[in-house]
Scaffold this active site. Structure first.
Site, PDB file in Angstrom:
ATOM      1  N   ASP A   5      -3.542  -8.668  -7.576  1.00  0.00           N
ATOM      2  CA  ASP A   5      -3.270  -9.148  -6.225  1.00  0.00           C
ATOM      3  C   ASP A   5      -4.124 -10.389  -5.954  1.00  0.00           C
ATOM      4  O   ASP A   5      -5.047 -10.360  -5.144  1.00  0.00           O
ATOM      5  CB  ASP A   5      -3.597  -8.023  -5.237  1.00  0.00           C
ATOM      6  CG  ASP A   5      -3.287  -8.376  -3.799  1.00  0.00           C
ATOM      7  OD1 ASP A   5      -2.671  -9.422  -3.567  1.00  0.00           O
ATOM      8  OD2 ASP A   5      -3.699  -7.608  -2.907  1.00  0.00           O
ATOM      9  N   HIS A  31       0.809  -1.214   0.000  1.00  0.00           N
ATOM     10  CA  HIS A  31       0.000   0.000   0.000  1.00  0.00           C
ATOM     11  C   HIS A  31       0.843   1.265   0.000  1.00  0.00           C
ATOM     12  O   HIS A  31       0.409   2.298  -0.520  1.00  0.00           O
ATOM     13  CB  HIS A  31      -0.987  -0.034   1.167  1.00  0.00           C
ATOM     14  CG  HIS A  31      -2.057  -1.069   0.987  1.00  0.00           C
ATOM     15  ND1 HIS A  31      -2.706  -1.684   2.036  1.00  0.00           N
ATOM     16  CD2 HIS A  31      -2.583  -1.616  -0.152  1.00  0.00           C
ATOM     17  CE1 HIS A  31      -3.586  -2.549   1.556  1.00  0.00           C
ATOM     18  NE2 HIS A  31      -3.522  -2.531   0.232  1.00  0.00           N
ATOM     19  N   ASP A  51     -14.555 -12.420 -12.574  1.00  0.00           N
ATOM     20  CA  ASP A  51     -13.250 -12.997 -12.286  1.00  0.00           C
ATOM     21  C   ASP A  51     -12.165 -12.030 -12.753  1.00  0.00           C
ATOM     22  O   ASP A  51     -12.159 -11.585 -13.905  1.00  0.00           O
ATOM     23  CB  ASP A  51     -13.128 -14.334 -13.022  1.00  0.00           C
ATOM     24  CG  ASP A  51     -11.838 -15.075 -12.707  1.00  0.00           C
ATOM     25  OD1 ASP A  51     -10.918 -14.465 -12.139  1.00  0.00           O
ATOM     26  OD2 ASP A  51     -11.754 -16.266 -13.042  1.00  0.00           O
ATOM     27  N   HIS A  86      -8.437  -8.156  -8.016  1.00  0.00           N
ATOM     28  CA  HIS A  86      -8.876  -9.052  -6.949  1.00  0.00           C
ATOM     29  C   HIS A  86      -9.018  -8.191  -5.690  1.00  0.00           C
ATOM     30  O   HIS A  86      -8.175  -8.217  -4.797  1.00  0.00           O
ATOM     31  CB  HIS A  86      -7.874 -10.184  -6.725  1.00  0.00           C
ATOM     32  CG  HIS A  86      -7.685 -11.070  -7.923  1.00  0.00           C
ATOM     33  ND1 HIS A  86      -6.900 -10.705  -8.998  1.00  0.00           N
ATOM     34  CD2 HIS A  86      -8.180 -12.301  -8.219  1.00  0.00           C
ATOM     35  CE1 HIS A  86      -6.920 -11.686  -9.906  1.00  0.00           C
ATOM     36  NE2 HIS A  86      -7.681 -12.656  -9.447  1.00  0.00           N
ATOM     37  N   SER A 129      -6.854  -2.447  -0.500  1.00  0.00           N
ATOM     38  CA  SER A 129      -6.345  -1.743  -1.686  1.00  0.00           C
ATOM     39  C   SER A 129      -7.387  -0.848  -2.366  1.00  0.00           C
ATOM     40  O   SER A 129      -7.063   0.289  -2.744  1.00  0.00           O
ATOM     41  CB  SER A 129      -5.798  -2.751  -2.693  1.00  0.00           C
ATOM     42  OG  SER A 129      -4.737  -3.490  -2.136  1.00  0.00           O
TER      43      SER A 129
END
Length: 286
Positions: free
Chosen positions: A166, A18, A145, A41, A102
């Site tokens: 990620d 981060h 997805d 993700h 995130s």
């Protein structure tokens, strides 16, 4: 590995990832043109550090909690301020009880003209992410997805921005798939910035991934650049939990490497477990 993030939120890997994410987005803010962040993700978005999952591992206690208490130089305080200010905004009374993932770190650094696309397939995490971003006109949660979304969503109409990859690394072929999908995506948008996170538990797997990303980057027109960062908080052993986090940063801002060389040495002591941590920062070879 099985990486359910509720158990690990705010750990040393999150801190490193981060900080890098915030430094890149701060750089993108320097030009008035809009940019887009694509989080493939995204996870639940906000994590309760008092939950059973967070308490079980307590990983945030040796991650974000230590960094927020560390005595850092004025230069490192300034460089980490965009990230830590977002964490503090979710903990207004000064008590560390929640940790932003995130998508919320990215959302905190968007200007009015910028946009966020957050992909999350797992139903419970997706509902939680929708809740924290509800009625936000700059952020969109996509039930897709991330591996499918990644090549489909580039290049963004803004032609500027960052893709954060990620994945949970729950499948045995995740490293191979990551390299393949990145190559396909980068061929479509070779001027974008990409941040790829990986758990560094197998040297063979991580080196193969770095080489695949470096090859794809070098083969593009225009040719891209790649930076590899690994940060270890303790020596690796066969049955130990994750102690080394990795990032492959493609097309990094020209300022990033110098900033990381300033920041990372000051995190070695607070993030180390049983001794000082260590890091390596290099350009991977194809």
């Amino acid at each position: 590995m099985n990486y359910r993030h509720a158990f690990h939120a705010g750990n040393f890997a999150d801190v490193i990832k981060h900080i890098v994410l915030a430094r890149i987005l701060t750089y993108l803010q320097e030009k008035p043109a809009a940019f887009r962040v694509i989080d493939t993700h995204a996870g639940a978005g906000l994590y309760d550090l008092e939950s059973d999952e967070a308490r079980r591992g307590g990983e945030w206690l040796t991650g974000i909690a230590r960094v927020m208490q560390a005595r850092l130089s004025n230069e490192v305080v300034a460089l980490t301020k965009p990230y830590l200010d977002i964490v503090r905004a979710f903990n207004p009374r000064g008590e560390l009880k929640t940790y932003p993932g995130s998508p919320l770190i990215a959302r905190g650094l968007l200007r009015p003209q910028d946009r966020l696309v957050a992909c999350e397939l797992e139903p419970k995490a997706r509902r939680a992410l929708i809740d924290v971003l509800r009625r936000d006109t700059q952020a969109r949660v996509v039930d897709l997805d991330g591996w499918v979304a990644l090549p489909a969503f580039v290049p963004p109409k803004e032609r500027r921005g960052l893709v954060l990859i990620d994945p949970p690394f729950e499948a045995k072929d995740e490293f191979e798939r990551l390299g393949e999908v990145f190559s396909e995506t980068f061929a479509k948008w070779p001027t974008g910035i990409y941040v790829i996170w990986y758990p560094a538990k197998s040297r063979r797997a991580t080196d193969a991934l770095a080489q695949a990303v470096a090859r794809a980057t070098a083969a593009a027109t225009p040719q891209g650049k790649c930076l590899r960062l690994e940060f270890s908080v303790a020596p690796q052993s066969a049955d130990a939990p994750l102690v080394t986090t990795g990032l492959l940063i493609v097309n990094p801002p020209f300022t990033l490497q110098g900033e990381l060389k300033t920041i990372l040495p000051e995190l070695e002591k607070p993030l180390g477990q049983g001794g000082a941590a260590r890091f390596r920062l290099e350009a991977p070879k194809p």
